[in-house]
Enzyme design. Structure first.
Site, short mmCIF file in Angstrom:
data_model
loop_
_atom_site.label_atom_id
_atom_site.label_comp_id
_atom_site.label_asym_id
_atom_site.label_seq_id
_atom_site.Cartn_x
_atom_site.Cartn_y
_atom_site.Cartn_z
CG HIS A 192 13.00 19.41 11.91
ND1 HIS A 192 11.80 18.89 11.50
CD2 HIS A 192 12.75 20.72 12.22
CE1 HIS A 192 10.86 19.83 11.57
NE2 HIS A 192 11.42 20.94 12.01
CD GLU A 251 15.45 24.00 12.80
OE1 GLU A 251 15.31 23.03 12.03
OE2 GLU A 251 14.66 24.96 12.82
ZN ZN Z 1 10.41 22.81 12.14
#
Ligand code: ZN
Length: 498
Positions: free
Chosen positions: A267, A264
Site C-alpha cells: 500500500h 502494508e
Molecule cells: Zn490491505
C-alpha cells in the site's frame, strides 16, 4: 484549455480541503499509535470539528459553480483537466446530497453500533446486536436512495469502494472462481504434507523490527517520507508526502509481522508512487480499494512468498535469529511461509482460503440488500454457507457472523475488493513476468526495483485517470478475470503440497 480561471480556482479549493483531510488522517494515525487512553474524548472533539470544517469547505456552492462552468466547456479541457472535473463532480455530489441531519444520525448510530458489536462478539450474543445491524442496513439503503441509487443500493456501496464496479460484475467473476477455488482448496488440504506453525518460539521483537526495516527499505519504501510504527491492527495511512505504516509483533509468530508489514508496504509503495505534487486532486490519488489491494497483495503474496524472495532474505533472517531457527530447515520454513489450513477467522486465513471467506461475505451482503435474507436469519445462513463454501461451520457466532468489524460501521460492498484485488494482483504478476522474465532472479539478488518501476509506470503514476476495470485493462491488456489467480495458486501450492 491551459489557463482557465475556473480550473485554477477549483484546484486551489481542492488544495485547501486536502490540507484539512490529510490533517484528519494524521490525527487518525496518532489515535491508533500514540493516543493516551484518557484522551479519546478530546480527540473525538478534534476529529468532529475538523471533519465538519472539511465537509463545509468541500461542499461550498462555488465549487459546484466552477464544476458547472468547466463541464460546459468540457471539449476545450485537456485530458487531465477532464479527469479532475469528472472525479471531483462525483465526490462533490456525494458530499452535497447527504443532508447533515442524515450524516449526524449515521455517525451517532455507527458509534452505538460499533460498541454493541464489540460487546456482542465478546459475549457471543448475536441477538443483542441484531437490531443495530438492521438499522445500519436501513441507513445504508437510505444513503443509496439519497444519492439516486434507490433501485440498486448494493451497487452504490460497491461503487463507493471501486468506482464503476457492480454487484452483477462481481457475481460473474466470483461465480467463475467459486467452483475451481473450492476444489483447489480441497486438493491442497487433502495432502498429507502439513505446515507446522508451532516451530517458531521466542523471536525477540526488537530484532524482528530491525529485520523488517531492512526488508521494507530493500523493497523500495522511502523512509525519508514515511514511517513504520506499531498499532493493534496494522494499516497504512497518509499519502506520498508522508506515508504512515504500522505493524504488530508476536514473539511466537514472526511471520505475522513480516507478512502484514510487506502487505502494508505494498500500500505504501503505491502511495509513494502516485504523483505527489498532484496529491490534492484526482490526478495524484488512488483508484480505489481493488487497485490498492492488488498492490499490497502482489508484494505480500506473489513476491513475499516466492522462492526468489526467500533465497535473498532467508540468510538475513537466519543471521538475526541463528539459535531460534537452528532446528528449522529451509523447507520447513518455506512451507510455513506458504501454510494452508482451514480457519473460521478471515484475518487469520492464508492466501488460498482467504478468497473463500470473501465469497461467503459477498453472497450474504447481496442477499441482505436484495431482501432475500432477514438479519435474524443471518447467523444460520452464515453457518450453512460457510460449510458449503469455506468447508467448515464455525463453533459459535463470535467466530462466525460476529467476527468482522466492517458491517458494524456500515462498510458494505467493501469485502469483495479484497478478492478482486487478489485477482488483479495475479493478473499483474503474469503480465510483468512476460515483460520482465528475469524477475525472480532479480529477487534472489535482492533487487526489487525492476518490479517497482514497472508498477510505477503501469499503475502508480496514473492516479485516478482510470476506474478499476479500465486500470486492469490498461495495466494487463485484459479485463479482470479469475483465471490468473487460479493459475498462480495452482503453480505455487500444488508442487508444494504434492
Ligand atoms: Zn490491505
Amino acid at each position: 484549455m491551459r489557463n482557465n480561471k475556473n480550473y485554477t480556482d477549483l484546484l486551489e479549493a481542492l488544495q485547501n480541503t486536502y490540507w484539512l483531510r490529510s490533517t484528519l488522517g494524521l490525527l487518525g494515525w496518532d489515535e491508533q499509535v500514540n493516543l493516551p487512553p484518557g484522551s479519546a474524548e478530546h480527540r473525538g472533539g478534534q476529529n468532529a470539528f475538523l471533519a465538519d470544517l472539511h465537509h463545509r469547505e468541500f461542499t461550498r456552492p462555488e465549487i459546484g459553480e466552477w464544476l458547472d462552468a468547466l463541464e460546459q466547456e468540457r471539449d476545450s479541457l485537456t485530458e487531465d483537466q477532464r479527469t479532475v472535473v469528472t472525479w471531483t463532480r462525483r465526490d462533490y455530489d456525494r458530499a452535497r446530497k447527504l443532508p447533515s441531519e442524515f450524516v449526524k444520525r449515521k455517525t451517532v448510530h455507527r458509534s452505538r453500533s460499533y460498541h454493541l458489536w464489540a460487546s456482542s462478539r465478546k459475549a457471543n450474543d448475536f441477538a443483542a446486536y441484531a437490531p443495530a445491524l438492521e438499522t445500519t442496513i436501513e441507513l445504508a439503503r437510505e444513503e443509496a436512495s439519497l444519492l439516486g441509487w434507490e433501485k440498486n443500493p448494493y451497487d452504490y456501496h460497491v461503487d463507493r469502494h471501486d468506482a464503476g464496479m457492480t454487484a452483477a460484475r462481481i457475481e460473474e467473476l466470483f461465480g467463475k472462481l467459486r467452483g475451481p477455488m473450492v476444489e483447489l482448496t480441497g486438493t491442497i488440504l487433502s495432502s498429507p504434507k502439513k505446515a507446522d506453525l508451532s516451530i517458531f518460539k521466542g523471536f525477540d521483537v526488537g530484532r524482528q523490527e530491525a529485520f523488517l526495516r531492512t526488508v521494507i527499505a530493500r523493497l523500495g519504501f522511502d523512509f525519508n517520507r514515511g514511517r513504520l510504527d506499531r498499532s493493534i491492527h496494522p494499516f497504512c495511512g497518509g499519502d506520498g508526502a508522508d506515508t504512515r505504516m504500522t505493524t504488530r509483533f508476536h514473539p511466537d509468530n514472526p511471520l505475522d509481522a513480516i507478512f502484514s508489514s510487506i502487505h502494508e508496504t505494498g500500500h505504501g509503495l503505491y502511495s509513494q508512487g502516485l504523483p505527489v505534487e498532484e496529491r490534492s486532486n484526482p490526478l495524484g490519488q488512488a483508484v480505489g480499494m481493488t487497485v490498492h489491494e492488488s498492490q499490497s497483495r502482489l508484494w505480500e503474496n506473489q513476491v513475499g512468498r516466492s522462492r526468489g524472495f526467500w533465497t535473498y532474505f532467508e540468510p538475513l533472517l537466519r543471521q538475526a535469529f541463528s539459535s531460534e531457527l537452528s532446528a528449522i530447515s529451509s523447507e520447513e520454513l518455506y512451507l510455513a511461509i506458504n501454510a494452508v489450513h482451514l480457519n473460521p477467522i478471515r484475518v487469520d486465513s492464508d492466501e488460498v482460503t482467504y478468497n473463500l471467506h470473501i465469497l461467503l461475505r459477498f453472497e450474504l451482503e447481496k442477499a441482505l440488500f436484495d431482501g432475500n435474507l432477514a438479519v435474524r436469519d443471518l447467523p444460520a445462513e452464515w453457518n450453512r454457507l460457510s460449510q458449503e463454501i469455506v468447508g467448515l461451520t464455525p463453533e459459535n457466532d463470535a467466530q462466525g457472523v460476529l467476527q468482522d468489524i466492517h458491517w458494524s460501521g456500515g462498510a458494505f460492498g467493501y469485502f469483495p475488493s479484497y478478492c478482486l484485488g487478489n485477482m488483479m494482483a495475479a493478473q499483474l504478476w503474469y503480465t510483468v513476468l512476460e515483460d520482465l522474465p528475469n524477475l525472480e532472479k532479480n529477487f534472489t539478488e535482492g533487487d526489487f526495483q525492476p518490479l517497482l518501476q514497472w508498477l510505477r509506470a503501469k499503475i502508480h503514476r496514473h492516479g485516478r485517470r482510470y476506474d478499476t476495470d479500465q486500470m486492469v485493462k490498461h495495466s494487463t491488456g485484459k479485463p479482470l478475470a479469475p483465471d490468473s489467480l487460479l493459475r498462480y495458486l495452482k503453480e505455487r501450492y500444488l508442487p508444494l503440497y504434492q
